[in-house]
Design an enzyme around this catalytic site. Structure first.
Site, PDB file in Angstrom:
ATOM      1  N   GLN A 261       0.730  -1.193  -0.099  1.00 50.99           N
ATOM      2  CA  GLN A 261       0.133   0.061  -0.005  1.00 50.99           C
ATOM      3  C   GLN A 261       1.038   1.207  -0.115  1.00 50.99           C
ATOM      4  O   GLN A 261       2.035   1.383   0.951  1.00 50.99           O
ATOM      5  CB  GLN A 261      -1.234  -0.110   1.273  1.00 50.99           C
ATOM      6  N   TYR A 290      -5.741 -13.068  -2.725  1.00 51.32           N
ATOM      7  CA  TYR A 290      -4.819 -12.067  -3.410  1.00 51.32           C
ATOM      8  C   TYR A 290      -3.891 -11.337  -2.129  1.00 51.32           C
ATOM      9  O   TYR A 290      -3.912 -10.259  -1.849  1.00 51.32           O
ATOM     10  CB  TYR A 290      -5.719 -10.822  -3.793  1.00 51.32           C
ATOM     11  N   GLU A 314      -1.916 -16.330  -3.591  1.00 59.25           N
ATOM     12  CA  GLU A 314      -1.388 -15.143  -4.005  1.00 59.25           C
ATOM     13  C   GLU A 314      -0.912 -15.683  -5.545  1.00 59.25           C
ATOM     14  O   GLU A 314      -0.125 -16.609  -5.498  1.00 59.25           O
ATOM     15  CB  GLU A 314      -0.262 -14.436  -3.319  1.00 59.25           C
ATOM     16  N   ASP A 363      -8.738  -9.154  -1.415  1.00 53.82           N
ATOM     17  CA  ASP A 363      -7.957  -7.882  -1.541  1.00 53.82           C
ATOM     18  C   ASP A 363      -7.610  -7.695  -3.094  1.00 53.82           C
ATOM     19  O   ASP A 363      -6.445  -7.646  -3.417  1.00 53.82           O
ATOM     20  CB  ASP A 363      -6.783  -7.372  -1.115  1.00 53.82           C
ATOM     21  N   CYS A 390     -10.400  -1.264  -4.301  1.00 57.20           N
ATOM     22  CA  CYS A 390      -9.637  -0.284  -4.741  1.00 57.20           C
ATOM     23  C   CYS A 390     -10.397   0.430  -6.028  1.00 57.20           C
ATOM     24  O   CYS A 390     -10.088   1.737  -6.480  1.00 57.20           O
ATOM     25  CB  CYS A 390      -8.316  -0.319  -4.829  1.00 57.20           C
TER      26      CYS A 390
END
Length: 432
Positions: A261, A290, A314, A363, A390
């Site tokens: 981030q 993720y 992932e 995410d 996002c």
């Protein structure tokens, strides 16, 4: 007999569009997803940047198409009360991308993002929801600047560091980047980022953890230190990050060019929101999709305790390598490498299935999870899904898919983790 020579293909010539560059007067309408507002010109939709609803502007047409045009407001004839002097003029009309709301007062930026998120939920998920976008700690005091711990730059034809012009490959040279944190600014100063002449096209990545841990500058993927590239195999290419959430402190090692981030407060803020959403997870099985370098995986392991499980999935091998280091002493953590949709459908590369879950945390990238992943999540039977998003449109679409499996939106928090841009982060909680 020799073959006849083929004539060289004639170069294609595209006549310049006479409308591009034309200046028009527009009455600006509502906000649209993507950092612009909607106006109309002779019945045609025009997406206009660098303006605000209710303004009257002179705009320069930048693109045309059969469905809509794009334009930049270059003169404000009647201003909105939410307009302020730009906090980053280089991101104004004709300038670089990444600062399209720099002319908007911070409270109005958050109302802008709240309106977009609410509109996407209403339009795509048929949900009426009042949305408030929360400020990150310290942003108001900094005026929405100085928050990025990671900044990417590129050198122009003369070797000057800069950024690309919006929707263009052209590079605009810069003398600073006001969204970068103090630590990023110090790194740039120490390495002469703004004064040195780099080779044209050089890619520069500045990474400086918010807690003052050693920063890294990568130039074309090579660590750069004290004015020169460090090509040694053991040259440092990672940074140390610290996250404080859930009453504990967690330490991470993250590849400098890996995902983390970018807002200095985002890891703490989002991790706290996820832990709050997961709530009482002692002994539970949590599926972390993720999962990246383990931002949520590590604190979730503390939340589930020794009798619980955190199963992380992932697709990026480098991120999984970092996650293995970050979770090496957590036996309740399982790491699976592979694209999330494929792992959920067929297991990981070794054929291992991730199994059922009490809670799913995901995410996804900006494109969202999509129907196949949502269907697979629902098939795991979780009582709760915690979705970190996002992109408002992708979130609303996936919320609608989850609703088809009986999940209802039980909670929603939104955070302004990208001031001066239209981007907004959200944490949605869905229960069945």
């Amino acid at each position: 007999m020799p073959r006849p020579r083929r004539s060289a293909p004639r170069p294609r010539t595209t006549a310049p569009d006479p409308e591009v560059g034309r200046e028009v007067e527009l009455e600006v309408g509502p906000i649209a997803h993507g950092g612009h507002c909607v106006a109309r010109l002779d019945g045609r939709v025009v997406f206009v940047r660098h303006t605000l609803p209710g303004e009257r502007v002179r705009a320069r047409v930048t693109e045309t198409g059969s469905r809509f045009w794009r334009a930049d407001a270059v003169e404000v004839l009647e201003a909105s009360p939410d307009r302020v002097p730009s906090a980053w003029p280089e991101a104004g009309p004709g300038g670089v991308g990444g600062g399209e709301l720099a002319h908007v007062a911070l409270p109005a930026q958050r109302r802008w993002k709240a309106a977009v998120l609410a509109e996407q939920l209403q339009r795509l998920a048929r949900l009426e929801r009042d949305v408030e976008v929360e400020a990150a700690p310290g942003d108001d005091e900094r005026g929405g600047l100085g928050y990025r711990t990671r900044v990417d730059l590129v050198a122009d034809a003369e070797g000057r560091a800069g950024m690309r012009r919006f929707r263009s490959h052209d590079v605009v040279p810069l003398e600073g980047m006001p969204l970068g944190s103090d630590e990023v600014a110090a790194l740039a100063e120490a390495e002469g980022v703004w004064t040195r002449r780099w080779h044209p096209g050089a890619q520069l990545q500045l990474v400086a953890p918010a807690d003052g841990a050693d920063p890294v500058l990568l130039v074309d993927d090579v660590p750069w230190r004290r004015g020169r590239g460090d090509t040694r195999p053991n040259a440092r290419r990672a940074v140390a990050e610290t996250v404080r959430a859930g009453g504990a402190e967690h330490r991470y090692r993250v590849a400098a060019d890996g995902f983390w981030q970018v807002h200095r407060a985002a890891p703490d803020l989002l991790t706290g929101a996820v832990l709050d959403a997961v709530h009482d997870a002692d002994g539970a099985t949590v599926l972390d999709l993720y999962s990246g370098a383990g931002l949520f995986t590590v604190p979730l392991a503390a939340a589930v305790g020794g009798s619980g499980r955190v199963v992380a999935v992932e697709g990026d091998a480098r991120a999984v390598k970092d996650a293995r280091r970050n979770a090496h002493d957590l036996p309740q953590v399982e790491l699976h490498l592979g694209a999330v949709d494929r792992v959920l459908a067929d297991g990981d590369a070794s054929g291992n299935d991730v199994g059922a879950a009490d809670v799913v945390v995901l995410d996804p990238p900006r494109a969202g999870a999509g129907r196949a992943v949502v269907d697979a999540i629902a098939g795991r039977g979780p009582r709760r899904v915690v979705y970190v998003a996002c992109d408002p449109a992708a979130l609303a679409r996936d919320v609608a898919y989850l609703a088809g499996h009986g999940y209802e939106l039980a909670g929603l928090r939104a955070f302004d983790l990208f001031p001066m841009t239209h981007h907004v982060e959200a944490v949605a909680v869905l229960d069945r």
